[in-house]
Motif scaffolding. Structure first.
Motif: not given
Length: 281
Positions: A103-113, A181-185, A272-275, A278-281
């Motif tokens: 909850q604190q560190h993973l990126e938030r997934p999105t859906v299309t409204d 590294t790719m996952k942001g850890l 990195p700015a891309a992360l 949050g950390v990539r799932r």
């Protein structure tokens, strides 16, 4: 687990933690365990996870039963109840620690409204947070590398290879390092050495809880858990609104030798700015 250059006590603890991850990290295991916080008949359990077919759910229940986490009680031929063993129940606060990290560190997934057609964050079930967190650290050597970076501080690839996989070719360390590294850890400091990111260091409480459970420490205490309302929807939305547990956080007292008990050495490294989300799932 492959041989490592770690001291014997640390290697034994890491071996037990790695074996624990192999048991609980396969997909849907966290959902099943959390859904069985309250015993349930097979059809009730299946209704909580309608996206799993019998051919998927039944084998997983058998494996979790053989691992000593789930017990099957046959009252009559038509009345069979599944529930957690004592060991499975003690695992719930450990899973909760990974959910808190997610909850604190993973990126938030999105859906299309469907109305605005804009991407909006979707709710994430606690079990999904757990499984996504476990998926980051369960690949081979991932946990050993995180442990080594926690203990050693900033290190180059050669030093990490000698600590984590001394019997392998030194270049073999780059693949798991790229994953982390790719996952942001894991990141790099100004000198180019590998180091834990803030999110990587924040895994410490979850690793401590897992270590205490895996090694049978009395620090892995049981807490009362209750299942949240379960959606009967199918598909991705059901995963976001399905079985989730509310648990009381566990704050055990850890022994000096516990995994990830060391005082952090590495300095914070910005993601990195891309992360940034949050950390990539």
């Amino acid at each position: 687990m492959p041989a490592s250059g770690l001291p014997a006590p640390a290697h034994r603890e890491l071996d037990q933690v790695t074996q624990a991850l192999e048991t609980i990290s396969p997909r849907w295991n966290a959902w099943i365990l959390m859904s069985l916080a309250a015993p349930a008949r097979y059809m009730d359990l299946k209704a909580r996870m309608p996206w799993l077919h019998d051919g998927q759910l039944q084998p997983k229940l058998r494996l979790l039963e053989s691992d000593g986490l789930v017990q099957r009680t046959e009252h009559t031929r038509r009345h069979v109840v599944y529930g957690l063993t004592d060991r499975g129940t003690r695992l719930l606060p450990v899973l909760d620690a990974f959910a808190e990290w997610g909850q604190q560190h993973l990126e938030r997934p999105t859906v299309t409204d469907p109305v605005t057609r804009k991407e909006t964050p979707r709710p994430v079930a606690r079990a999904e947070e757990i499984e996504d967190a476990l998926a980051l650290i369960s690949p081979r050597h991932a946990t050993a590398l995180l442990w080594a970076l926690r203990a050693r501080g900033a290190s180059n690839a050669a030093a990490l290879a000698s600590s984590v996989m001394p019997d392998a070719h030194p270049t073999a360390v780059y693949h798991p390092l790229r994953h982390l590294t790719m996952k942001g850890l894991v990141g790099r400091d100004r000198g180019g050495k590998f180091t834990l990111t803030a999110a990587g260091r924040a895994l410490a409480p979850a690793y401590r809880a897992l270590s205490a459970w895996a090694t049978g420490s009395s620090a892995a205490r049981t807490v009362t858990s209750k299942p949240a309302p379960v959606s009967t929807q199918t598909g991705p939305v059901a995963r976001a609104t399905g079985a989730a547990l509310e648990t009381t956080p566990v704050v055990p007292v850890w022994k000096p030798g516990d995994l990830f008990s060391h005082t952090p050495v590495a300095r914070p490294v910005p993601l990195p700015a891309a992360l940034a989300g949050g950390v990539r799932r």
